[in-house]
Design a protein around this motif. Structure first.
Motif, PDB file in Angstrom:
ATOM      1  N   GLN A 151       0.876  -1.397  -0.091  1.00 22.30           N
ATOM      2  CA  GLN A 151      -0.040   0.201   0.072  1.00 22.30           C
ATOM      3  C   GLN A 151       0.821   1.544  -0.148  1.00 22.30           C
ATOM      4  O   GLN A 151       1.635   0.828   0.852  1.00 22.30           O
ATOM      5  CB  GLN A 151      -0.930   0.292   1.466  1.00 22.30           C
ATOM      6  CG  GLN A 151      -1.455  -1.183   1.225  1.00 22.30           C
ATOM      7  CD  GLN A 151      -2.940  -1.531   0.105  1.00 22.30           C
ATOM      8  OE1 GLN A 151      -2.922  -0.440  -0.605  1.00 22.30           O
ATOM      9  NE2 GLN A 151      -3.004  -2.590  -0.040  1.00 22.30           N
TER      10      GLN A 151
ATOM     11  N   GLN B  85       0.376   4.261   1.131  1.00 21.80           N
ATOM     12  CA  GLN B  85       0.744   4.853   2.502  1.00 21.80           C
ATOM     13  C   GLN B  85       1.875   4.463   2.888  1.00 21.80           C
ATOM     14  O   GLN B  85       2.110   5.206   4.327  1.00 21.80           O
ATOM     15  CB  GLN B  85      -1.078   4.815   2.728  1.00 21.80           C
ATOM     16  CG  GLN B  85      -1.052   6.300   4.117  1.00 21.80           C
ATOM     17  CD  GLN B  85      -1.808   6.550   4.453  1.00 21.80           C
ATOM     18  OE1 GLN B  85      -3.538   6.189   4.067  1.00 21.80           O
ATOM     19  NE2 GLN B  85      -2.204   6.833   5.372  1.00 21.80           N
ATOM     20  N   ALA B  86       1.491   3.056   3.703  1.00 23.49           N
ATOM     21  CA  ALA B  86       2.331   2.435   4.485  1.00 23.49           C
ATOM     22  C   ALA B  86       3.548   2.205   3.830  1.00 23.49           C
ATOM     23  O   ALA B  86       4.408   2.358   4.828  1.00 23.49           O
ATOM     24  CB  ALA B  86       1.696   0.565   4.225  1.00 23.49           C
TER      25      ALA B  86
ATOM     26  N   GLU C 297       5.134   5.121   2.610  1.00 19.18           N
ATOM     27  CA  GLU C 297       5.595   5.825   3.018  1.00 19.18           C
ATOM     28  C   GLU C 297       5.784   6.568   3.709  1.00 19.18           C
ATOM     29  O   GLU C 297       6.852   7.183   4.222  1.00 19.18           O
ATOM     30  CB  GLU C 297       4.465   7.668   2.055  1.00 19.18           C
ATOM     31  CG  GLU C 297       4.886   8.806   2.171  1.00 19.18           C
ATOM     32  CD  GLU C 297       3.444   9.657   1.965  1.00 19.18           C
ATOM     33  OE1 GLU C 297       4.608  10.824   2.198  1.00 19.18           O
ATOM     34  OE2 GLU C 297       2.586   9.107   1.506  1.00 19.18           O
ATOM     35  N   GLN C 298       5.362   5.785   4.940  1.00 19.14           N
ATOM     36  CA  GLN C 298       5.276   5.671   6.277  1.00 19.14           C
ATOM     37  C   GLN C 298       6.898   5.434   6.937  1.00 19.14           C
ATOM     38  O   GLN C 298       7.377   5.970   7.018  1.00 19.14           O
ATOM     39  CB  GLN C 298       4.097   5.302   7.025  1.00 19.14           C
ATOM     40  CG  GLN C 298       2.802   6.033   7.171  1.00 19.14           C
ATOM     41  CD  GLN C 298       1.931   5.119   7.363  1.00 19.14           C
ATOM     42  OE1 GLN C 298       1.724   4.360   7.904  1.00 19.14           O
ATOM     43  NE2 GLN C 298       0.763   6.687   8.083  1.00 19.14           N
TER      44      GLN C 298
ATOM     45  N   THR D 150      -2.592   4.914  18.278  1.00 13.38           N
ATOM     46  CA  THR D 150      -2.741   4.038  16.507  1.00 13.38           C
ATOM     47  C   THR D 150      -4.039   3.190  16.907  1.00 13.38           C
ATOM     48  O   THR D 150      -4.061   3.465  15.172  1.00 13.38           O
ATOM     49  CB  THR D 150      -1.010   3.661  16.895  1.00 13.38           C
ATOM     50  OG1 THR D 150      -2.043   2.115  17.681  1.00 13.38           O
ATOM     51  CG2 THR D 150      -0.226   3.581  17.655  1.00 13.38           C
TER      52      THR D 150
ATOM     53  N   SER E  53      -6.331   5.503  14.007  1.00 14.32           N
ATOM     54  CA  SER E  53      -6.441   5.331  12.423  1.00 14.32           C
ATOM     55  C   SER E  53      -6.839   4.032  11.579  1.00 14.32           C
ATOM     56  O   SER E  53      -6.149   4.677  10.882  1.00 14.32           O
ATOM     57  CB  SER E  53      -5.090   5.827  12.597  1.00 14.32           C
ATOM     58  OG  SER E  53      -4.041   4.948  12.494  1.00 14.32           O
TER      59      SER E  53
ATOM     60  N   ASN F 142      -6.599   0.886   0.505  1.00 11.30           N
ATOM     61  CA  ASN F 142      -6.018   2.264   0.912  1.00 11.30           C
ATOM     62  C   ASN F 142      -5.457   2.533   2.751  1.00 11.30           C
ATOM     63  O   ASN F 142      -5.628   3.123   2.903  1.00 11.30           O
ATOM     64  CB  ASN F 142      -5.982   3.376   0.256  1.00 11.30           C
ATOM     65  CG  ASN F 142      -6.062   3.394  -1.172  1.00 11.30           C
ATOM     66  OD1 ASN F 142      -4.695   2.850  -2.293  1.00 11.30           O
ATOM     67  ND2 ASN F 142      -6.479   4.322  -1.577  1.00 11.30           N
TER      68      ASN F 142
ATOM     69  N   ASP G 188      -2.873   1.738   6.193  1.00 11.59           N
ATOM     70  CA  ASP G 188      -1.339   2.435   6.274  1.00 11.59           C
ATOM     71  C   ASP G 188      -1.237   1.463   6.921  1.00 11.59           C
ATOM     72  O   ASP G 188      -1.528   0.614   7.200  1.00 11.59           O
ATOM     73  CB  ASP G 188      -2.043   3.766   7.130  1.00 11.59           C
ATOM     74  CG  ASP G 188      -2.443   3.826   8.633  1.00 11.59           C
ATOM     75  OD1 ASP G 188      -3.299   2.606   8.915  1.00 11.59           O
ATOM     76  OD2 ASP G 188      -2.709   4.888   9.214  1.00 11.59           O
ATOM     77  N   ALA G 189       0.485   1.952   7.272  1.00 11.87           N
ATOM     78  CA  ALA G 189       0.569   1.248   7.973  1.00 11.87           C
ATOM     79  C   ALA G 189       0.656   0.398   9.193  1.00 11.87           C
ATOM     80  O   ALA G 189       0.298  -0.553   9.971  1.00 11.87           O
ATOM     81  CB  ALA G 189       2.579   1.948   8.418  1.00 11.87           C
ATOM     82  N   THR G 190      -0.271   1.391  10.099  1.00  8.10           N
ATOM     83  CA  THR G 190      -0.763   0.849  11.635  1.00  8.10           C
ATOM     84  C   THR G 190      -1.683   0.111  10.951  1.00  8.10           C
ATOM     85  O   THR G 190      -1.242  -0.365  12.241  1.00  8.10           O
ATOM     86  CB  THR G 190      -1.541   2.711  12.363  1.00  8.10           C
ATOM     87  OG1 THR G 190      -0.248   3.886  12.099  1.00  8.10           O
ATOM     88  CG2 THR G 190      -2.139   2.046  13.389  1.00  8.10           C
ATOM     89  N   SER G 191      -2.431  -0.151  10.114  1.00 10.97           N
ATOM     90  CA  SER G 191      -4.107  -0.729   9.728  1.00 10.97           C
ATOM     91  C   SER G 191      -2.954  -1.821   9.636  1.00 10.97           C
ATOM     92  O   SER G 191      -3.278  -3.051  10.529  1.00 10.97           O
ATOM     93  CB  SER G 191      -4.733  -0.168   9.135  1.00 10.97           C
ATOM     94  OG  SER G 191      -4.702   0.892   9.213  1.00 10.97           O
TER      95      SER G 191
END
Length: 267
Positions: free
Chosen positions: A59, A61-62, A64-65, A135, A138, A144, A146-149
């Motif tokens: 993903q 977004q993941a 990018e983080q 955390t 979110s 899409n 993110d890394a947290t999910s």
């Protein structure tokens, strides 16, 4: 400058240690920079690997983080190892003392953090739970994520748990509340027949969870804490890192003293 055997060994031992960390820091920083600038090429590359587990981490977004984390880690390793290596090779007391001082400050911070954690265990538990709660707010579904999910899905799927305390924690996430549909819990909270794909054993688990088909009442905080306590390897690694840290400090200041001594002899 001609040194005795002990000083010569200390100099090049410090050089070798820092050269290794320098290379690692450069590689980590380079990978982070690549991901930050051209994340889509990595996505295309990872999609060539036929693995459902890897596909979860493609993903944008993941990635990018992850890139920002790698950039910070790589930059710190690059700077610190550059100081140590250049200071030893150039026989610079200024660079070596700066390097040693940074290492001492880092060691003090580690000791203080460990001491505070030991003396204020209840406070640390409360604060760490509050941090995890921020955390989980979110947490999201869909393509899409993110890394947290992704991190939460992997944690829950591999450890057999749900949320921080239980499944009610996800109610704090607007993305989850708006996108869950008729789900009660995320698929990762279910007893899975395929952990890599996060496929529940019971198809009705996400909408109708129970103790027999899910871990919806079992919080990840306690499960993960118990797992950490059982990992003796982590204690060994922490001790080894502390020893290496201490050795680097001793070498840096020992060389500073040796260089000063030889400079005085030349005068």
């Amino acid at each position: 400058m001609v040194f005795d055997c002990g000083v010569w060994c200390a100099k090049y031992l410090l050089c070798i240690f820092n050269f290794i960390f320098f290379l690692l820091g450069t590689i980590i920083f380079g990978v982070g920079l690549w991901l930050a600038v051209d994340k889509h090429s990595l996505i295309a590359l990872l999609k060539l690997v036929e693995s459902e587990r890897i596909e979860q981490f493609t993903q944008p977004q993941a990635i990018e983080q992850l890139a920002y984390v790698l950039l910070v880690i790589g930059a710190v390793m690059f700077f610190m190892s550059f100081l140590g290596y250049l200071g030893a090779m150039r026989e610079s007391r200024c660079l070596l003392s700066t390097y040693g001082t940074f290492l001492i400050l880092l060691l003090i911070a580690e000791i203080v953090a460990g001491g505070l954690g030991a003396f204020f265990k209840d406070k640390v538990r409360a604060e760490s739970k509050n941090f995890l709660q921020t955390t989980i707010t979110s947490y999201s579904l869909g393509e899409n994520v993110d890394a947290t999910s992704l991190m939460w899905n992997q944690l829950m799927g591999n450890f057999g748990c749900c949320g921080i305390n239980d499944y009610h924690d996800f109610d704090a996430s607007p993305a989850w509340v708006n996108g869950k549909g008729n789900r009660t819990i995320p698929d990762a909270c279910c007893i899975l027949k395929d952990v890599a794909k996060l496929v529940p054993r019971d198809e009705d688990c996400a909408t109708n969870p129970s103790d027999s088909n899910s871990f919806y009442k079992k919080g990840c905080y306690e499960v993960f804490t118990e797992w950490l306590i059982r990992q003796r390897e982590l204690v060994i690694v922490a001790i080894a890192v502390g020893i290496v840290h201490l050795v680097l400090i001793i070498l840096a200041f020992a060389l500073c003293k040796a260089f000063a001594k030889y400079n005085d002899m030349r005068l």
